[in-house]
Design an enzyme around this catalytic site. Sequence first.
Site, PDB file in Angstrom:
ATOM      1  CD1 TRP A 147      -2.144  -2.119   2.056  1.00  9.31           C
ATOM      2  CD2 TRP A 147      -2.682  -1.533   0.317  1.00  9.31           C
ATOM      3  NE1 TRP A 147      -2.839  -3.183   1.772  1.00  9.31           N
ATOM      4  CE2 TRP A 147      -3.265  -2.883   0.790  1.00  9.31           C
ATOM      5  CE3 TRP A 147      -3.142  -1.516  -1.592  1.00  9.31           C
ATOM      6  CZ2 TRP A 147      -4.176  -3.490  -0.429  1.00  9.31           C
ATOM      7  CZ3 TRP A 147      -3.721  -2.028  -1.349  1.00  9.31           C
ATOM      8  CH2 TRP A 147      -4.643  -2.808  -1.466  1.00  9.31           C
TER       9      TRP A 147
ATOM     10  CG  ASP B 257      -3.408   3.839   4.465  1.00  5.10           C
ATOM     11  OD1 ASP B 257      -4.376   3.591   5.288  1.00  5.10           O
ATOM     12  OD2 ASP B 257      -2.993   3.329   3.338  1.00  5.10           O
TER      13      ASP B 257
ATOM     14  CE  LYS C  18      -8.599  -2.841   4.125  1.00  2.00           C
ATOM     15  NZ  LYS C  18      -7.219  -2.563   3.836  1.00  2.00           N
TER      16      LYS C  18
END
Length: 367
Positions: free
Chosen positions: A105, A175, A199
């Site tokens: 990511w 993030d 998530k």
Amino acid sequence: MVNNYNRVYNFSAGPAVLPVEVLETARDEMLNYQNSGMSVMEMSHRSKTYDTIIKTAEKDLRELINVPNNYKVLFLQGGAHLQFSMVPINLLKNGVADYIVTGQWAKKAYIEAQKYGKINKIATSEDKNFSYIPDCSNLDITPDADYVYICENNTIYGTKYKTLPNTKGKTLVSDMSSCFLSEPIDIAKYGLIYAGVQKNVGPAGVQIVIIREDLIREDLPSWCPTMLKYKTHADNDSLYNTPPAYGIYICGLVFKWLKKIGGLEKMKEINEQKAKILYDFLDSSKLFKGTVEPASRSLMNVPFITGSDELDKKFIEESAKKGLVQLKGHRTVGGMRASIYNAMPIKGVEKLVEFMANFEKENYKLL
Ligand SMILES: *Cc1c(COP(=O)(O)O)cnc(C)c1O
């Protein structure tokens, strides 16, 4: 299968398990939300009822993580992926930023940002398949960098920063998709954090951004789409256009659930307890092995392997039959991964470890 409603223990990395109490409230309010005569899905986002829902969600979130007054909380769409673009578009002033690449990511964010400026990779853990967090205490921070970017919990690899990087005064952008609300945070250490809620917080489709007000700029390039300016959303309390209304409502219920269990200090305690059960087992197992350096271990995502692709496959099949599902690791790591987010009960982790111990007894001799 294993608890009420025939629900399984769902170890998915995301979209992921939500608290049963939250789903029950959503069920009870589905057809007629608090005497409005309609479901939250059917309601105008300009209605008074919905305004209370979104304002209460923001207020509860601010309380949970003590958001300072000079930060805006935004509920956006487009997933974490859109933040890979919005962050550089909005925050690059000098046109330079430093990225720490600790997984897929972070790497995607690093590559995307290159469309908008000179982006430096100042540290990485790619040499060992992202199995650790590099030492970030004295990095070569670029003098005119507009910000330093990290992915704080690496969902795929199961690593987490235990100490934030020394940014030498530069704005830190994080993030936090897979660790947001898993433990207390000191927002003041960051310029901007963001999290895709699927998530650890709610249903897919909502993106929470918390941004320090001085980073919300007006003077963006003229080509910048209106929807991609933080200012557009900040000026309109996340109601510039139709927000992901139902998703925000569910997030609001999760915030209430977190407050009820005692806030993030308590949540952290429970998460540490759960992670310890699993890591202690991995450390003592002859068959299973964690893939992450112990000092970098995540509380949320725990990858592990047997060392045999065949046994891994067998494990995933047999565990699913016992109601322990979504344990397959990411294709770039292989093996297994147990995501043990806030809503995963301790019981679920205990059941998993019990199954692993039995599996080890039956299969270790075969290796
Ligand atoms: C899942 C995830 C993403 C990607 O999220 P999308 O909402 O699918 O764009 C990005 N970063 C982290 C840390 C993630 O866990």
